[in-house]
Design a protein around this motif. Sequence first.
Motif, PDB file in Angstrom:
ATOM      1  N   GLY A  76      34.639  25.453  30.116  1.00 31.43           N
ATOM      2  CA  GLY A  76      35.832  26.423  30.535  1.00 31.43           C
ATOM      3  C   GLY A  76      35.086  27.539  31.293  1.00 31.43           C
ATOM      4  O   GLY A  76      34.116  27.400  31.648  1.00 31.43           O
ATOM      5  N   TRP A  77      35.748  28.625  31.822  1.00 24.99           N
ATOM      6  CA  TRP A  77      35.266  29.806  32.556  1.00 24.99           C
ATOM      7  C   TRP A  77      35.579  31.127  32.125  1.00 24.99           C
ATOM      8  O   TRP A  77      36.768  31.287  31.818  1.00 24.99           O
ATOM      9  CB  TRP A  77      35.735  29.504  34.165  1.00 24.99           C
ATOM     10  N   ASP A  78      34.575  31.938  31.833  1.00 25.39           N
ATOM     11  CA  ASP A  78      34.671  33.437  31.417  1.00 25.39           C
ATOM     12  C   ASP A  78      35.038  34.206  32.619  1.00 25.39           C
ATOM     13  O   ASP A  78      33.950  34.801  33.280  1.00 25.39           O
ATOM     14  CB  ASP A  78      33.242  33.645  30.699  1.00 25.39           C
ATOM     15  N   SER A  79      36.196  34.152  33.175  1.00 28.86           N
ATOM     16  CA  SER A  79      36.383  34.326  34.637  1.00 28.86           C
ATOM     17  C   SER A  79      36.885  35.882  34.811  1.00 28.86           C
ATOM     18  O   SER A  79      36.985  36.081  36.012  1.00 28.86           O
ATOM     19  CB  SER A  79      37.123  33.379  35.101  1.00 28.86           C
ATOM     20  N   PHE A  80      37.045  36.493  33.927  1.00 19.29           N
ATOM     21  CA  PHE A  80      37.488  38.041  34.202  1.00 19.29           C
ATOM     22  C   PHE A  80      36.155  38.608  34.239  1.00 19.29           C
ATOM     23  O   PHE A  80      35.104  38.469  33.644  1.00 19.29           O
ATOM     24  CB  PHE A  80      37.980  38.758  33.190  1.00 19.29           C
ATOM     25  N   GLY A  81      36.071  40.035  35.013  1.00 18.50           N
ATOM     26  CA  GLY A  81      34.911  41.011  34.820  1.00 18.50           C
ATOM     27  C   GLY A  81      34.612  41.346  36.223  1.00 18.50           C
ATOM     28  O   GLY A  81      35.345  40.980  37.272  1.00 18.50           O
ATOM     29  N   MET A  82      33.561  42.263  36.037  1.00 17.40           N
ATOM     30  CA  MET A  82      33.149  43.229  37.359  1.00 17.40           C
ATOM     31  C   MET A  82      32.752  42.639  38.588  1.00 17.40           C
ATOM     32  O   MET A  82      33.061  42.727  39.678  1.00 17.40           O
ATOM     33  CB  MET A  82      32.300  44.456  36.888  1.00 17.40           C
ATOM     34  N   PRO A  83      31.740  41.508  38.319  1.00 15.60           N
ATOM     35  CA  PRO A  83      31.374  40.966  39.600  1.00 15.60           C
ATOM     36  C   PRO A  83      32.622  40.489  40.643  1.00 15.60           C
ATOM     37  O   PRO A  83      32.389  40.854  41.944  1.00 15.60           O
ATOM     38  CB  PRO A  83      30.569  39.797  39.289  1.00 15.60           C
ATOM     39  N   ALA A  84      33.511  40.055  40.216  1.00 19.74           N
ATOM     40  CA  ALA A  84      34.623  39.724  41.044  1.00 19.74           C
ATOM     41  C   ALA A  84      35.050  40.879  41.823  1.00 19.74           C
ATOM     42  O   ALA A  84      35.495  40.986  43.154  1.00 19.74           O
ATOM     43  CB  ALA A  84      35.661  39.166  40.330  1.00 19.74           C
ATOM     44  N   GLU A  85      35.187  41.963  41.179  1.00 20.70           N
ATOM     45  CA  GLU A  85      35.697  43.076  41.825  1.00 20.70           C
ATOM     46  C   GLU A  85      34.665  43.949  42.785  1.00 20.70           C
ATOM     47  O   GLU A  85      34.844  44.346  44.027  1.00 20.70           O
ATOM     48  CB  GLU A  85      35.991  44.310  40.971  1.00 20.70           C
ATOM     49  N   ASN A  86      33.265  43.486  42.388  1.00 25.10           N
ATOM     50  CA  ASN A  86      32.146  44.026  43.493  1.00 25.10           C
ATOM     51  C   ASN A  86      32.349  43.147  44.569  1.00 25.10           C
ATOM     52  O   ASN A  86      32.101  43.745  45.508  1.00 25.10           O
ATOM     53  CB  ASN A  86      30.760  43.967  42.472  1.00 25.10           C
ATOM     54  N   ALA A  87      32.528  41.872  44.482  1.00 31.31           N
ATOM     55  CA  ALA A  87      32.625  41.134  45.599  1.00 31.31           C
ATOM     56  C   ALA A  87      33.776  41.611  46.454  1.00 31.31           C
ATOM     57  O   ALA A  87      33.732  41.407  47.673  1.00 31.31           O
ATOM     58  CB  ALA A  87      32.728  39.558  45.077  1.00 31.31           C
ATOM     59  N   ALA A  88      34.786  41.930  45.868  1.00 30.28           N
ATOM     60  CA  ALA A  88      35.786  42.349  46.618  1.00 30.28           C
ATOM     61  C   ALA A  88      35.635  43.568  47.471  1.00 30.28           C
ATOM     62  O   ALA A  88      36.115  43.661  48.599  1.00 30.28           O
ATOM     63  CB  ALA A  88      37.027  42.536  45.590  1.00 30.28           C
ATOM     64  N   ILE A  89      34.872  44.495  46.704  1.00 27.98           N
ATOM     65  CA  ILE A  89      34.546  45.736  47.545  1.00 27.98           C
ATOM     66  C   ILE A  89      33.587  45.350  48.808  1.00 27.98           C
ATOM     67  O   ILE A  89      33.780  45.696  49.717  1.00 27.98           O
ATOM     68  CB  ILE A  89      33.828  46.776  46.482  1.00 27.98           C
ATOM     69  N   LYS A  90      32.777  44.547  48.513  1.00 24.64           N
ATOM     70  CA  LYS A  90      31.548  44.226  49.333  1.00 24.64           C
ATOM     71  C   LYS A  90      32.140  43.211  50.504  1.00 24.64           C
ATOM     72  O   LYS A  90      31.768  43.559  51.810  1.00 24.64           O
ATOM     73  CB  LYS A  90      30.438  43.536  48.715  1.00 24.64           C
ATOM     74  N   TYR A 434      40.452  46.523  37.391  1.00 25.40           N
ATOM     75  CA  TYR A 434      41.628  45.476  37.674  1.00 25.40           C
ATOM     76  C   TYR A 434      41.353  44.342  37.325  1.00 25.40           C
ATOM     77  O   TYR A 434      42.181  43.541  36.513  1.00 25.40           O
ATOM     78  CB  TYR A 434      41.426  45.498  39.344  1.00 25.40           C
ATOM     79  N   TRP A 435      40.116  43.567  37.455  1.00 28.93           N
ATOM     80  CA  TRP A 435      40.014  42.228  37.119  1.00 28.93           C
ATOM     81  C   TRP A 435      39.760  42.193  35.610  1.00 28.93           C
ATOM     82  O   TRP A 435      38.629  41.488  35.221  1.00 28.93           O
ATOM     83  CB  TRP A 435      38.798  41.622  37.901  1.00 28.93           C
ATOM     84  N   GLY A 436      40.986  42.109  34.869  1.00 28.23           N
ATOM     85  CA  GLY A 436      40.817  42.060  33.546  1.00 28.23           C
ATOM     86  C   GLY A 436      42.120  41.775  32.958  1.00 28.23           C
ATOM     87  O   GLY A 436      43.279  41.719  33.517  1.00 28.23           O
ATOM     88  N   ALA A 437      42.387  41.209  31.622  1.00 29.24           N
ATOM     89  CA  ALA A 437      43.616  41.171  30.988  1.00 29.24           C
ATOM     90  C   ALA A 437      44.317  42.543  30.942  1.00 29.24           C
ATOM     91  O   ALA A 437      43.791  43.279  30.034  1.00 29.24           O
ATOM     92  CB  ALA A 437      43.413  40.377  29.703  1.00 29.24           C
ATOM     93  N   PRO A 438      45.411  42.842  31.362  1.00 27.46           N
ATOM     94  CA  PRO A 438      46.140  43.930  30.965  1.00 27.46           C
ATOM     95  C   PRO A 438      46.403  44.326  29.403  1.00 27.46           C
ATOM     96  O   PRO A 438      46.670  43.330  28.817  1.00 27.46           O
ATOM     97  CB  PRO A 438      47.547  44.179  31.940  1.00 27.46           C
ATOM     98  N   ILE A 439      46.149  45.359  29.030  1.00 29.01           N
ATOM     99  CA  ILE A 439      46.467  45.834  27.569  1.00 29.01           C
ATOM    100  C   ILE A 439      48.085  45.917  27.442  1.00 29.01           C
ATOM    101  O   ILE A 439      48.465  46.792  28.175  1.00 29.01           O
ATOM    102  CB  ILE A 439      45.768  47.164  27.078  1.00 29.01           C
ATOM    103  N   PRO A 440      48.741  45.186  26.714  1.00 28.12           N
ATOM    104  CA  PRO A 440      49.985  44.895  26.758  1.00 28.12           C
ATOM    105  C   PRO A 440      50.834  45.874  26.215  1.00 28.12           C
ATOM    106  O   PRO A 440      51.787  45.812  25.222  1.00 28.12           O
ATOM    107  CB  PRO A 440      50.477  43.750  26.119  1.00 28.12           C
ATOM    108  N   PHE A 441      50.786  47.376  26.583  1.00 23.05           N
ATOM    109  CA  PHE A 441      51.324  48.490  25.981  1.00 23.05           C
ATOM    110  C   PHE A 441      52.182  49.221  27.092  1.00 23.05           C
ATOM    111  O   PHE A 441      51.805  49.181  28.241  1.00 23.05           O
ATOM    112  CB  PHE A 441      50.595  49.121  25.180  1.00 23.05           C
TER     113      PHE A 441
END
Length: 821
Positions: A76-90, A434-441
């Motif tokens: 499977g894929w450990d798919s949350f995390g910062m690089p996705a956001e960095n790619a978004a910015i760049k 942003y690119w993570g699981a929201p803490i549900p509170f």
Amino acid sequence: MEYIPKEIEAKWQKYWIENDSFEPDDDYKKEKKYILSMFPYPSGRIHMGHVRNYCLGDAFARFFRKANFNVLHPIGWDSFGMPAENAAIKHKLHPKKWTYENIDYMRDELKALGLSFSQTREFATSDELYTKWEQEFIIKMYEEKLLYRKSTTVNWCEPCHTVLANEQVEEGCCWRCDTPVEQKEMPGYYVAITKYAQDLLDDLKGLENDWPSQVLTMQENWIGRSEGLEFTFELTKESRYKLDKQFASYKVFTTRPDTIYGISYSALAPEHPIVQYLVDNKLLSDKKLNAIKAMQKVSERDRATMPKEGVSLELEVMHPLTGERIPVWVANFVLSSYGGGAVMAVPAHDQRDFEFAREYDLPIKQVIVGPDGLIEKMTEAYTGEGDLINSESFTNIKNTKAKKAIIYHFEQNSFGTKQINFKLRDWGVSRQRYWGAPIPFVHCDDCGLVPEKTKNLPIALPEDVEITGEGNPLDTHPTWKHCKCPECGKDAIRETDTLDTFVQSSWYFLRYATNPKKWNKEGINESDSNYWMDVDQYIGGIEHAILHLLYARFFTKALNDLGYTNSKEPFKRLLTQGMVLKDGAKMSKSKGNVVDPDSIVEKYGADTARLFMLFAAPPTKELEWNDSAVDGAFRFIRKFNERASHVTQEAVNSFENIDHSSLDKKEKEARRKVYEALQKSNDVFNKTYAFNTLIASSMEAMNALQVQENDLVWAEGYYILTNILEPIIPHLSWEIADNLFKRKNFKNNIKIKEEVFALDSIALAVTINGKKRCEIEVTPDASKDEILSEAKIASKKWIEGKEIIKEIVVPNKLVNLVIKG
Ligand code: ANZ
Ligand code: ZN
């Protein structure tokens, strides 16, 4: 038969997928093996580290499947995390799009390697369904007080705009962007991993033979248990007058109560409330106050590597046993979050205390004497064992004994207690990304912190976000955070922190273990997880030796207590693979030494890539990329294919009936080599991991087969080698099995035939007066007399005319003749 890997590999990859060849069975009466390589982060393309990791895992999976186990081998894929956001910015790409496109690309790359993954259990941790169950666990943990919110100083990385866990701070810098980390007071969510500190430590024992000892030591040190004495220092009357009433005393922790008569000062952490009180009320000179403030600005991590530094606080405490006055200092080497944030300092026996005392001219009192006795001029602390001196009624007692006696004395008089401390801290899981699981509170003005209702899960991410790199996109989003309070229904604000991605990787193996038909209904199915857990073989990088493994171990224990699984330890056996290097350095874009896996597969085929990966080095060692060794791997495979044509169908049909005793020496030798390789294969997969030697044995067996001429031996040998090599070069193996042996699967546990190991002759060394002179060959059933007479003939030139005074025969080993003169 020409060897055209492209054709063979495409054919079998298609076959495997169409036939669900690698789906685990739902029959839970079967014996199972759960084989897991750490799942990848979808960074864009696979690299050689992935190839090594997945080829190793695949070899295990195929081996055990072949041995008739019910095998779960998921990806499977450990798919949350910062690089996705960095790619978004760049690149102005949406993190979701970037992530899922990468997954699609990388899935194809992995497919081309012929990895035997289950097709039905694949998921990405950023899938909303995964988030849903994770949020449910988080709420359960909150209800069980395993998760809580508090405000503390945290490590803050400004460029990444996020809080970092201590473990993500490397030498004072952010583990991702290498910027110096700042200290900042912030509220956040914490997982109470410390509640499991003792369990996490105790259960390492059960892993002793199955995990690398280095990893166990790292875990143990990280948990950092110490036993000692906790007691209170009372401030003197004069000192109490200077402070607020609440500061009449403070606690310290020592692992060396035996040195208590050697106290020469006490030191507080810069964050200690007494220090803060002095600073807030300006009760010291400006010079001192500024020095303290400067110390407070530096992170504890950095302080550890700085010279010892401190300020006298012009306060005194009383020695708990002698009543002597002891000066109080603030010192940069005292940690605020450990053992009360204060120490009793014994410079004679603690190196940090010693360095500090030297710097500020504080007394050094030796109270333990080792073999060297009293040390005139100490140049460093004496930290060894010894007897107590200058310690009132404890004088002359051995220090190990004195430790216990002094703790007992404190407990009897109720001014101290035996105490166990852990270095392990609760795990901060809040990230302002942003690119993570929201803490549900939800934050409600009236109800305070309220967990979201389970039926409203998942709390999904908004798709319409602007990611600029500044601030938390969930917080700046115009509407997302505005919601209703789950409790009272009034307007409320949703939590905008997202979970550390280590949370997702802490339970993914339990998700895989749950039948996908149930994924919609539950996060982890208890009976499924009870069957599949523990992971029988886990494979991954040593870089995860502390964090990921500790968090996953914790989650398993916590989810066990919450009733989701009966597993207590997730990973029964662990293999930590070495890095893939080129020209002696880790492959990296910046060094320009990257070898692209796709190009190797394109040029040589997946089987060659796989064989090279497993042959070039033992799996735990670094692997140096070597083009000519890749070539060599290809040539071996080509040869293996070519020689398959020498196997006759007639021989295939009758090799079962080989009469071993009728074979000649070379034929026997060939059979023995083949079965040795088979034996090794069992050892390698169950114990030693020495795939490189397994491949070497298989190659030897091939050579031995070639120098004999018996068709049956050849066919049998070929059949066994095809089986041995299937986990390593599966495509060609399936092709050969299909063509020669008419088999469309590899479920055949070949039995070892012990008769082939019976030796025709045994070599014995002949030693004269203990010195090896020659060798003899005898039959296994030779008598002592026969052996001796052989030995005497062979060693004639050394014993001629001498008197033999002793004759010793060590069976299967040697003959020793003792002669006179
Ligand atoms: C006096 C002493 C004498 C110590 C001696 C050691 C040797 P562990 O638990 O293994 O890390 N200590 C206690 N609290 C501390 C804090 N908040 N920051 C920094 N140091 C602290 O070791 C505990 C020892 O570390 C304690 O034992 C204390 O120093 C120090 F010859 O007390 B000892
Ligand atoms: Zn409310």
